[in-house]
Design a protein around this motif. Structure first.
Motif, short mmCIF file in Angstrom:
data_model
loop_
_atom_site.label_atom_id
_atom_site.label_comp_id
_atom_site.label_asym_id
_atom_site.label_seq_id
_atom_site.Cartn_x
_atom_site.Cartn_y
_atom_site.Cartn_z
N GLY A 14 0.90 -1.17 -0.06
CA GLY A 14 -0.08 0.09 -0.05
C GLY A 14 0.91 1.32 -0.13
O GLY A 14 2.22 1.27 0.37
N ARG A 28 -4.28 9.05 4.26
CA ARG A 28 -5.42 8.18 3.87
C ARG A 28 -4.30 7.09 3.42
O ARG A 28 -3.17 7.20 2.88
CB ARG A 28 -5.92 8.77 2.73
CG ARG A 28 -7.32 9.54 3.05
CD ARG A 28 -8.22 9.80 2.28
NE ARG A 28 -7.66 10.40 0.95
CZ ARG A 28 -8.05 11.78 0.96
NH1 ARG A 28 -8.74 12.39 1.71
NH2 ARG A 28 -7.68 12.46 -0.05
N ILE A 30 -3.61 3.90 0.48
CA ILE A 30 -4.30 3.34 -0.72
C ILE A 30 -3.73 1.86 -0.91
O ILE A 30 -2.53 1.50 -0.95
CB ILE A 30 -3.49 3.99 -2.12
CG1 ILE A 30 -3.79 5.56 -2.04
CG2 ILE A 30 -4.07 3.33 -3.08
CD1 ILE A 30 -2.98 6.26 -3.04
N ASP A 31 -4.76 1.16 -0.56
CA ASP A 31 -4.58 -0.44 -0.22
C ASP A 31 -4.37 -1.10 -1.57
O ASP A 31 -5.37 -0.73 -2.35
CB ASP A 31 -5.52 -1.14 0.55
CG ASP A 31 -5.61 -0.82 1.97
OD1 ASP A 31 -4.46 -0.09 2.76
OD2 ASP A 31 -6.69 -0.75 2.60
N ILE A 48 -5.69 4.52 -9.68
CA ILE A 48 -5.27 5.31 -8.46
C ILE A 48 -5.61 6.96 -8.62
O ILE A 48 -6.00 7.60 -7.66
CB ILE A 48 -3.79 5.00 -7.93
CG1 ILE A 48 -3.56 3.71 -7.59
CG2 ILE A 48 -3.28 6.10 -6.91
CD1 ILE A 48 -1.98 3.22 -7.28
N SER A 51 -9.35 7.43 -8.20
CA SER A 51 -9.73 7.39 -6.74
C SER A 51 -9.02 8.30 -6.08
O SER A 51 -9.72 8.48 -4.78
CB SER A 51 -9.45 5.80 -6.28
OG SER A 51 -8.40 5.63 -6.20
N GLU A 52 -8.20 8.82 -6.30
CA GLU A 52 -7.15 9.83 -5.34
C GLU A 52 -6.95 10.90 -5.77
O GLU A 52 -5.97 11.17 -6.47
CB GLU A 52 -5.90 8.99 -4.74
CG GLU A 52 -5.21 9.68 -3.84
CD GLU A 52 -6.06 10.34 -2.28
OE1 GLU A 52 -6.22 11.78 -2.39
OE2 GLU A 52 -6.29 9.84 -1.60
#
Length: 415
Positions: A14, A28, A30-31, A48, A51-52
């Motif tokens: 992660g 936060r 990110i897994d 990624i 989503s981020e």
């Protein structure tokens, strides 16, 4: 919000995004539980970024570099064997538990001699003896990943919080009416949870030493507990055959999970908090969905009590250890038994995966610990040398050192 930096987490894979929000700094995760050496990094980068929002075009090269580093780590082969590098006559009375700090450079031993000791892994030297409890020190833990505090739970009904560097006692948590038998720090290291033979669990504030809440509802001893990875929920397991899921912020019981017909031996959340596993004296394990509070699978096959259960860090595998002398590996996707691990000459009281998830370590009443290949179910190595039951074992963070604790009053470091 302003991006401050990225932190890499190898196990499970992660990337931690650290950012400023006003005057405070937050993180936060990110897994990347599906990451493998074969993953298409370019496709993953797009996902990624989607989503981020903090990851803009200017950060893409940096994130790509981190993903490649994670893939390289996952590609490393575990082709090694362990040998007993040190035997420590740790206490004058039997040990109760052992625990590594995150780096694996230090570890703890608790004992019936009423002390907890802090050890240097490399030298085998004792760093501190934590004295002050009036009875057996039964539960011990570092506040990983930080490693600057230690919690000890005792049969004297108290929990103590210590400075890991100096051995100074910061706080003594008083309130339980019977022995403390399990404890855990939340991931943020702001709270300690304790479980007791008085049928309650309690939450304590690390900073000021005050009790935050008493979690009441079980009708018998609370033997095990586990925070989810966010620290927002806690699950407790009891001799009353039930589990309870608690909201940490309010101390409110969200669900009582019923279905076992025997005492609960251990409970654990998987990494993303989507599942709970429980092991029971009724010879079964159960999988639960904490959001709905329902049982989604009963895993049977053991012929005697299930004494321990654990997820690997991906949450896709779980292992159980039983009084029948076997361990079992299950898939959380198919809910099927993948392998039955046979070879111990007595009950298996502890099971734990290596951080990489490729090995399973089992501890037995036959005085041996065994290392198993998760993919094949083959026993790779028998760790011999203890003269009595091994009741506790642990990997360090890198998976290249093992501690075993035994009723022969010693612990051994295997590297």
């Amino acid at each position: 919000m302003k991006l401050k930096r990225f932190l890499l987490r190898y196990y499970p894979p992660g990337i931690i995004v650290e950012f400023e929000r006003g005057v405070s700094v937050s993180t936060r995760a990110i897994d990347l539980l599906d990451l493998s050496p074969e993953t298409d990094v370019e496709e993953l980068l797009v996902e990624i970024q989607r989503s981020e929002p903090l990851i803009t075009e200017s950060h893409v090269d940096q994130v790509k570099h981190l993903l490649v580093r994670l893939q390289e780590k996952l590609s490393q082969q575990d082709q090694r064997s362990f040998s007993s590098s040190k035997e420590l006559k740790a206490h004058v009375l039997p040990l109760t538990n052992v625990a590594f700090d995150k780096s694996g450079s230090r570890f703890l031993t608790g004992s019936y001699d009423r002390t907890c000791r802090v050890w240097d892994t490399a030298s085998g030297g004792e760093l501190h003896t934590l004295q002050g409890h009036g009875n057996v020190v039964y539960a011990v833990a570092f506040n990983n990943p930080y490693g600057d505090k230690i919690a000890t739970g005792s049969f004297d009904k108290t929990c103590k919080l210590w400075c890991a560097e100096s051995g100074k006692c910061y706080h003594t948590f008083r309130g339980h009416k019977a022995e403390i038998v399990c404890l855990a720090f939340n991931p943020q290291s702001t709270l300690v949870a304790t479980g007791s033979m008085d049928a309650t669990a309690r939450l304590w504030d690390v900073q000021n030493g005050e009790q935050v809440s008493t979690l009441m509802g079980h009708s018998a001893e609370v033997l095990c507990l586990s925070f989810d990875s966010s620290g927002g929920q806690l699950v407790t397991g009891s001799f009353d055959h039930t589990l309870a899921v608690w909201d940490v912020a309010s101390g409110r019981c969200l669900h009582v999970l019923t279905g076992h017909s025997g005492e609960i031996s251990n409970v654990q959340f998987n990494w993303d908090g989507s599942l709970i596993v429980s092991g029971s004296m009724d010879k079964t394990c159960k999988l639960w969905e904490p959001l709905e509070g329902v049982c989604v699978a009963t895993l049977s096959g053991h012929s005697e009590e299930v004494l321990d259960v654990t997820f690997d860090l991906s949450g896709r595998l779980l292992a159980s250890g039983s009084a029948d002398g076997t361990a079992r590996l299950y898939s959380t996707d198919t809910r099927q038994c993948l392998a039955t691990l046979e070879g111990h000459g007595g009950e298996i009281s502890k099971v734990c995966f290596s951080p990489q998830g490729r090995w399973l370590l089992t501890a037995g009443s036959d005085g041996t610990a065994r290392l198993w290949d998760v993919r094949s179910g083959v026993c790779l190595q028998v760790l011999q040398g203890h003269r009595d039951e091994i009741f506790s074992c642990a990997f360090n963070y890198e998976g290249d050192a093992i501690i075993t604790g035994s009723k022969d009053n010693t612990c051994r470091i295997w590297t």
